[in-house]
Design an enzyme around this catalytic site. Sequence first.
Site, short mmCIF file in Angstrom:
data_model
loop_
_atom_site.label_atom_id
_atom_site.label_comp_id
_atom_site.label_asym_id
_atom_site.label_seq_id
_atom_site.Cartn_x
_atom_site.Cartn_y
_atom_site.Cartn_z
N LYS A 1 -3.33 7.40 -4.45
CA LYS A 1 -2.19 7.98 -3.75
C LYS A 1 -1.16 8.43 -4.80
O LYS A 1 -0.58 7.61 -5.50
CB LYS A 1 -1.56 6.94 -2.83
CG LYS A 1 -2.48 6.47 -1.70
CD LYS A 1 -2.59 7.49 -0.61
CE LYS A 1 -3.31 6.94 0.61
NZ LYS A 1 -3.38 7.92 1.71
N ASP B 1 -4.98 11.67 -3.15
CA ASP B 1 -4.34 12.02 -1.88
C ASP B 1 -2.85 12.21 -2.14
O ASP B 1 -2.16 11.28 -2.59
CB ASP B 1 -4.57 10.90 -0.86
CG ASP B 1 -4.09 11.27 0.54
OD1 ASP B 1 -3.58 12.40 0.72
OD2 ASP B 1 -4.22 10.43 1.45
N HIS C 1 0.87 -1.18 0.00
CA HIS C 1 0.00 0.00 0.00
C HIS C 1 0.91 1.22 0.00
O HIS C 1 1.53 1.56 1.01
CB HIS C 1 -0.91 -0.03 1.23
CG HIS C 1 -1.99 1.00 1.22
ND1 HIS C 1 -3.11 0.90 0.42
CD2 HIS C 1 -2.12 2.17 1.91
CE1 HIS C 1 -3.88 1.94 0.62
NE2 HIS C 1 -3.31 2.72 1.52
N GLU D 1 -13.59 5.81 4.37
CA GLU D 1 -12.60 4.88 3.81
C GLU D 1 -12.13 3.87 4.85
O GLU D 1 -10.96 3.50 4.87
CB GLU D 1 -11.41 5.65 3.23
CG GLU D 1 -10.66 6.50 4.23
CD GLU D 1 -9.37 7.11 3.68
OE1 GLU D 1 -9.19 7.14 2.45
OE2 GLU D 1 -8.55 7.55 4.50
N LYS E 1 -10.28 11.38 11.63
CA LYS E 1 -9.62 10.15 12.06
C LYS E 1 -9.56 10.19 13.58
O LYS E 1 -8.87 11.04 14.15
CB LYS E 1 -8.21 10.03 11.48
CG LYS E 1 -8.15 9.83 9.98
CD LYS E 1 -6.73 9.82 9.46
CE LYS E 1 -6.71 9.67 7.94
NZ LYS E 1 -5.35 9.82 7.38
N ASP F 1 -6.05 16.95 5.90
CA ASP F 1 -5.98 15.68 6.63
C ASP F 1 -4.89 15.75 7.68
O ASP F 1 -5.15 15.97 8.87
CB ASP F 1 -5.75 14.51 5.68
CG ASP F 1 -5.61 13.18 6.41
OD1 ASP F 1 -5.95 13.11 7.61
OD2 ASP F 1 -5.16 12.21 5.79
N GLU G 1 -6.68 15.75 -1.65
CA GLU G 1 -6.42 15.65 -0.22
C GLU G 1 -4.99 16.05 0.11
O GLU G 1 -4.04 15.53 -0.48
CB GLU G 1 -6.70 14.23 0.26
CG GLU G 1 -6.57 14.03 1.76
CD GLU G 1 -7.02 12.65 2.19
OE1 GLU G 1 -6.73 12.28 3.35
OE2 GLU G 1 -7.66 11.94 1.40
N LYS H 1 -9.82 6.34 -4.29
CA LYS H 1 -8.77 7.31 -3.98
C LYS H 1 -7.46 6.81 -4.57
O LYS H 1 -7.14 5.62 -4.50
CB LYS H 1 -8.60 7.48 -2.46
CG LYS H 1 -7.45 8.41 -2.08
CD LYS H 1 -7.11 8.32 -0.59
CE LYS H 1 -8.07 9.12 0.23
NZ LYS H 1 -7.58 9.24 1.64
#
Length: 376
Positions: free
Chosen positions: A166, A195, A19, A324, A270, A246, A221, A164
């Site tokens: 990255k 993001d 990831h 998410e 979060k 974020d 983001e 999303k």
Amino acid sequence: MKIRSVDIYILDIPTVRPHQLSMHTITAQSIVVARITNEGGLEGWAEVATIGGASYGEGTPEAIKANIDQYITPHLLGRNPNDFSKIMFEVSKAVRGNHFAKAVVEEAMIDLAAKSKNIPAYELLGGKIHDSLPLAWTLASGDTGRDIEEAKELLQQKRHKIFKLKIGKGDPYKNVEHVLKIIAAVGDQARVTVDVNQAWDETIANYCIEALQDGGVSMVEQPLPTWNYEGMARLTERFKVPIMADESANSVHDVFQITKHRYGNCIALKPCKHGGLMETKKVAAIAEGSGFGLYGGTMIESSLGSAACAAVYATISEFEYGTEIFGPLLFKDRITVNDLQFENFEVIIPDGPGFGMEIDLDKVRHYARDYSYSLS
């Protein structure tokens, strides 16, 4: 009954695939798990996750455990977990910062208090508004063809229709091309967001966001480093596409300043970065009162931590950008007997006592770094 013990464990659980973020690529996720036990033997469990140790935020797994053991636990022992708000207020006066540490002990107390009443945790947080929430998925392989194939498969399965990407790592201009190709392939069926994880400077952001906006991206983001509030304000004023804060949106004080000065126009929630579920409710209220849209974020928690997020997100009125909390889908294994349920593009809010998760102690033992922990 009063709190008898507080146990903190650090676990490392492998993921089903790498990831990739701008600052780290996750192949095994480090989580911090809290177990709070009352005098009758009833247990409350909670989890926070970190990304890349110290590469994402200030709270490393080792620091979270050390600060709870040394500085927070003495404020919990002998107390009634039903008084979790009062206890955490006292902890906030005695321990500065340490939001991740505060979050995991508060959540474990809430899980314990709810279990003692045999009710879902969301009943202690104001009551459930949503039975389920729209669920985004991160396409993070870095390979355009593979990401398109994955997105189409997930759409067919009715698992996700918010994606999303990255794009903070590597050549930003090539990353924009990558995004635009994916929008061309699935943009008529799904919402696509990006993001950046703080990776751009303002010059690059101006060029790239213009291209992304013209290409149909629905949100950008944290394009700039957390310190560049003024730059975030300039981007927000210039572009129509929403700019999400974020990593810069942590405490209630951070979020107040972001909303007051328009350092973005939407907020990623979060619980771990805000310091717990009750603080998350405060942050959401500030954002809502300022006309900011909300996104239910994740730190890639496993089923336990994701269920805690789901409990508080269920009580917040609207998530304009979805959620998410897909972490359980990224882990190769889980530390709970049961799992979150995903269907029709949404995550289902668990209705069992506490966060609705039953702990698998054998799995906690297996993944815990230090086998000397008491895990009876």
